[in-house]
Design a protein around this motif. Sequence first.
Motif, PDB file in Angstrom:
ATOM      1  N   GLY A 255       0.832  -1.200   0.000  1.00  0.00           N
ATOM      2  CA  GLY A 255       0.000   0.000   0.000  1.00  0.00           C
ATOM      3  C   GLY A 255       0.866   1.250   0.000  1.00  0.00           C
ATOM      4  N   ASP A 256       0.374   2.317  -0.611  1.00  0.00           N
ATOM      5  CA  ASP A 256       1.155   3.544  -0.691  1.00  0.00           C
ATOM      6  C   ASP A 256       0.273   4.750  -0.426  1.00  0.00           C
ATOM      7  OD1 ASP A 256       0.079   2.941  -3.487  1.00  0.00           O
ATOM      8  OD2 ASP A 256       0.832   4.984  -3.753  1.00  0.00           O
ATOM      9  N   ARG A 257       0.909   5.833   0.015  1.00  0.00           N
ATOM     10  CA  ARG A 257       0.201   7.063   0.338  1.00  0.00           C
ATOM     11  C   ARG A 257       1.180   8.231   0.242  1.00  0.00           C
ATOM     12  NH1 ARG A 257       1.472   3.842   4.118  1.00  0.00           N
ATOM     13  NH2 ARG A 257      -0.411   2.651   3.678  1.00  0.00           N
ATOM     14  N   MET A 258       0.658   9.446   0.295  1.00  0.00           N
ATOM     15  CA  MET A 258       1.474  10.653   0.167  1.00  0.00           C
ATOM     16  C   MET A 258       1.368  11.479   1.447  1.00  0.00           C
ATOM     17  SD  MET A 258       1.417  13.564  -2.859  1.00  0.00           S
ATOM     18  CE  MET A 258      -0.364  13.806  -2.664  1.00  0.00           C
ATOM     19  N   PRO A 259       2.324  11.327   2.378  1.00  0.00           N
ATOM     20  CA  PRO A 259       2.279  12.104   3.620  1.00  0.00           C
ATOM     21  C   PRO A 259       2.508  13.599   3.424  1.00  0.00           C
ATOM     22  CG  PRO A 259       3.702  10.180   3.859  1.00  0.00           C
ATOM     23  CD  PRO A 259       3.408  10.341   2.403  1.00  0.00           C
ATOM     24  N   SER A 260       3.220  13.970   2.353  1.00  0.00           N
ATOM     25  CA  SER A 260       3.521  15.380   2.115  1.00  0.00           C
ATOM     26  C   SER A 260       3.463  15.654   0.624  1.00  0.00           C
ATOM     27  CB  SER A 260       4.915  15.715   2.672  1.00  0.00           C
ATOM     28  OG  SER A 260       5.259  17.049   2.421  1.00  0.00           O
ATOM     29  N   GLY A 261       2.667  16.664   0.236  1.00  0.00           N
ATOM     30  CA  GLY A 261       2.445  16.960  -1.173  1.00  0.00           C
ATOM     31  C   GLY A 261       3.582  17.729  -1.825  1.00  0.00           C
ATOM     32  N   ASP A 262       3.373  18.096  -3.069  1.00  0.00           N
ATOM     33  CA  ASP A 262       4.425  18.699  -3.889  1.00  0.00           C
ATOM     34  C   ASP A 262       4.912  20.033  -3.331  1.00  0.00           C
ATOM     35  OD1 ASP A 262       4.409  16.633  -5.689  1.00  0.00           O
ATOM     36  OD2 ASP A 262       3.101  17.634  -7.132  1.00  0.00           O
ATOM     37  N   ARG A 263       6.240  20.183  -3.386  1.00  0.00           N
ATOM     38  CA  ARG A 263       6.902  21.442  -3.068  1.00  0.00           C
ATOM     39  C   ARG A 263       8.017  21.641  -4.088  1.00  0.00           C
ATOM     40  NH1 ARG A 263       8.803  22.477   2.780  1.00  0.00           N
ATOM     41  NH2 ARG A 263       8.644  24.612   1.963  1.00  0.00           N
TER      42      ARG A 263
END
Length: 394
Positions: A255-263
């Motif tokens: 499983g995967d997820r994005m803890p912090s979005g694009d910067r």
Amino acid sequence: MAHGYVRSDVYGGGGGGEFADNLTEASTLTKVIIHHGAAINSLQCVWRKPDGSTLAGAVYGAGGGTRQEILLEEGEAINEVRGSQGWLVTQLSFRTNRGRSFGPFGSDRGDSDFKISGNDHGIMGFNGRAGWFIDALGVFTAVKGSEEVVRPWAGVFLPVPDQQRDKGRSRYWVFHKDQYRPIDIIEIADGGTHKDRVAGADRSVSAWSSLSGIDRVRAVLPVPDRQRVGGKSRYWVFHKDQYRVIEVDDGPDYGDRMPSGDRPISTWPALKGVGQIDAILPVPDHQQIGGKSRYWVFHKDQYRVIEIDDGTAHEDRVSSGDRPLSTWPALDGVERISAILPVPDRQLVGGKSRYWVFHKDQYRVIEIDAGAAHDTRVVTGDRPVRADWTSLPH
């Protein structure tokens, strides 16, 4: 008429959207139209078709500024493009096979200069990235008759976190364009031969929820103190001029997820002035030493050493500034790196580590010593990727 085209490396930043001239009906480049000011605002090509009629290409960039034309004479071709690059392409000049020069157009406000050389048949068109300006630029060079069309291989290897050196096998996700596939590298301990094989079908990058909105992964860097912590691993994923943090679970589901979005990449002090990252290589004997990890960052024909702290903030800094790739004996003749993969069973063996280095349509094996100097050497010279790596997408 051209049989095919070679696509060059791309120089500049990572912003804007990708573009590429459609050369299906083009026979001869006759004109280049440039708008410029403090940077290159736009580019457009005009060709003669095989029937003698004129074909105008798409306009890349928003235009504005000063408009100028490069008019090529019969039998004349552009065989060299020079420029200045930073986050944008800020300046361009052109030279032809007849010794005529055009430009410079724009300004020399970039961080570094670049040069793209064509062959005897000349440069036929452009590719790169554009938005309001020309963010990045490469060229298409014509290949005639029976000449071989070289198609560079470029991809990103991400080790599957819980399948490294498991019963003599290491598994990787390979990102290539907008696709990825899992591959296996089989270790043969006593012979030094490493067989590879495809371990699953190609899938779209969009199948990863953590990679939503990314059309192409440029580089991946494991967060050094967040590997397999509680069965989860974190990574910095670089794309265009942005980065994000993703998290991947151990198997079997991954499983995967994005803890912090694009910067913006520019928020990393260690990456100031880097328009696009080509590859990141951990310094093998400087991982989590005193809470700090070091990396070689390769970009265009340069590399630098950066340092990242453990901890929540993961503060970063440049440890050693940009130097040419040519200062590594192991990279002699390499103009630009497209990928690096550590040989899984040859890391810090007798104080030496081995790597597969991919460049253009070739790869080689290099060796790096531990220690302050990190001496390098070529172990196995260049061989064609397509002939030897059957597992890789092409």
